[in-house]
Design an enzyme around this catalytic site. Sequence first.
Site, PDB file in Angstrom:
ATOM      1  CD  GLU A 185      -1.475  -2.436   1.661  1.00 38.32           C
ATOM      2  OE1 GLU A 185      -2.234  -3.416   1.594  1.00 38.32           O
ATOM      3  OE2 GLU A 185      -0.295  -2.522   2.082  1.00 38.32           O
TER       4      GLU A 185
ATOM      5  N   PRO B  55      12.437 -13.055  -0.655  1.00 34.90           N
ATOM      6  CG  PRO B  55      13.258 -14.321   1.101  1.00 34.90           C
ATOM      7  CD  PRO B  55      13.684 -13.338   0.078  1.00 34.90           C
ATOM      8  NE  ARG B  56       4.553  -8.695   0.205  1.00 42.52           N
ATOM      9  CZ  ARG B  56       4.333  -7.592  -0.485  1.00 42.52           C
ATOM     10  NH1 ARG B  56       5.149  -7.275  -1.487  1.00 42.52           N
ATOM     11  NH2 ARG B  56       3.318  -6.802  -0.198  1.00 42.52           N
TER      12      ARG B  56
ATOM     13  N   GLY C  96      12.870  -2.439   0.367  1.00 43.30           N
ATOM     14  CA  GLY C  96      12.981  -1.224  -0.433  1.00 43.30           C
ATOM     15  C   GLY C  96      14.010  -1.253  -1.550  1.00 43.30           C
ATOM     16  CD  GLU C  97      18.914  -2.654  -0.651  1.00 43.36           C
ATOM     17  OE1 GLU C  97      19.937  -2.267  -1.246  1.00 43.36           O
ATOM     18  OE2 GLU C  97      18.945  -3.454   0.307  1.00 43.36           O
TER      19      GLU C  97
ATOM     20  CG  ASN D  82       1.602  -4.331  -8.616  1.00 47.39           C
ATOM     21  OD1 ASN D  82       1.351  -4.629  -9.775  1.00 47.39           O
ATOM     22  ND2 ASN D  82       1.568  -3.097  -8.174  1.00 47.39           N
ATOM     23  N   PRO D  83       2.613  -7.273 -10.508  1.00 47.57           N
ATOM     24  CG  PRO D  83       1.456  -7.929 -12.457  1.00 47.57           C
ATOM     25  CD  PRO D  83       1.250  -7.611 -10.992  1.00 47.57           C
ATOM     26  CG  LEU D  84       1.219  -2.972 -12.349  1.00 48.95           C
ATOM     27  CD1 LEU D  84       0.296  -1.937 -11.739  1.00 48.95           C
ATOM     28  CD2 LEU D  84       1.035  -3.012 -13.866  1.00 48.95           C
ATOM     29  CD  GLU D  85       7.495  -0.831  -8.356  1.00 44.39           C
ATOM     30  OE1 GLU D  85       8.510  -0.600  -9.024  1.00 44.39           O
ATOM     31  OE2 GLU D  85       6.939   0.034  -7.655  1.00 44.39           O
TER      32      GLU D  85
END
EC number: 2.4.99.12
Length: 433
Positions: free
Chosen positions: A64, A273-274, A318-319, A343-346
């Site tokens: 988010e 890993p998430r 963040g990397e 999300n696949p957008l990044e």
Amino acid sequence: MIDFFYNLLLWLLLPVLVPYHAYRSLSRGRRTAFMERFGAIPDSELAPVQGQRTILVHAVSVGETLAAQPLLKGIRSRFPEHRLVITNVTETGRGVALKSNSADVCIYFPFDYPFAVRAVLEKVRPDLVVIMETEIWPNFIKEAGKLGIPVLLANGRISDRSLSRYLRFSWFFRPVLQRLSSLCMQSAEDASRIQAIGARPETVHVAGNLKYDIPLRPRNAEQASGVKAKYGIPEGPFIFTAASTHEGEEEFVLEAYRMLLSARPESFLILAPRHPERAAGVAELVKKSGFQLRRRSQLEAAPAPQQAGEVFILDTVGELAGLYGASDLVFVGGSLVPTGGHNPLEPAACGVPVLFGPHMENFREIAATFLAKGGGIQLTGAPELGDKLVSLSGDAASRDEIGRRGAGILAESAGSTARHLDAMAACLGETRG
């Protein structure tokens, strides 16, 4: 009566909530921040916004917070007289918010007790509250209303999995939703669903998905080389990144990587890993699978070069977005196991081809768009990952075409930020531009 029983339940849960939260925080090496979560925020922490016109944006966690970045930049531009406060529930979300420097103040979102949320709202006194992605906190929304603070739901969505639950308890959610000043939903289907649950039709808008409004970052050789040098990633190999993986997925990723190495020995795996706190267990799994590994958190300032055939575990926050630009192919995790996908957008924003599994319920619209327009490939199940990886590793033309189409989807779907800002302006009593 609904409010009474909700608050009674909260108080009954307090003896469980406190030790549970303390255990989760301390077991992960994080501070509990109980004072903030119960509304006791030091004035020194809020000094940059006190006495200023303020907009408060709540983003529960990492996803988010990242989705909110285009909106936060838009707020800075459209409403320059306002200061920005970001609230988060998770420490990883807070870490991303702090690192982004997109707000004047970052604080923890309070537990949803009336006294706690009232304390935060009275200290910050925002002109507007923006809640990202259907985070419905009854007392927070009610107390904001009592103080005359409009609340806008941004980037709202109702997943397939959660719809039946919301409908079953619509008697509880209806009065909460009707207190919202504006609901900006991602799609017409989401708008229809939120109205079925109880939102007032005149407050519901189809604003699109903020996640499409991320800047395109086309890969180039010079930038990729710089990223590889920073992390000690070898220059020659085919770079495969498995992003935001969950428990139960790493085994399949490593097996697919083994297949890739058999076909293409000059390959390298970035495994992210998430949840970074799982990194130690993932590292053990990698060792047991017979691979050499390096963890990001253990790299020295000048890392020694890694070798093809090794595994690089990204165990920091963040990397990941920066590493997409150095990747040749990305698998988006949370999709081989039933967690709803990520999300696949990044990676698509970098022009990198993406793969994802069958479980994309949380991103159903994005996944459907990617498939319809050829911007990504959906696997039928975990066993297919290795075959598809091997196939695409030897087909640069197909990879380039998938990456080009994925980036094109973002370019075509932009504009959600502007629609959200218009809705915010209406809430603030301004004339739409």
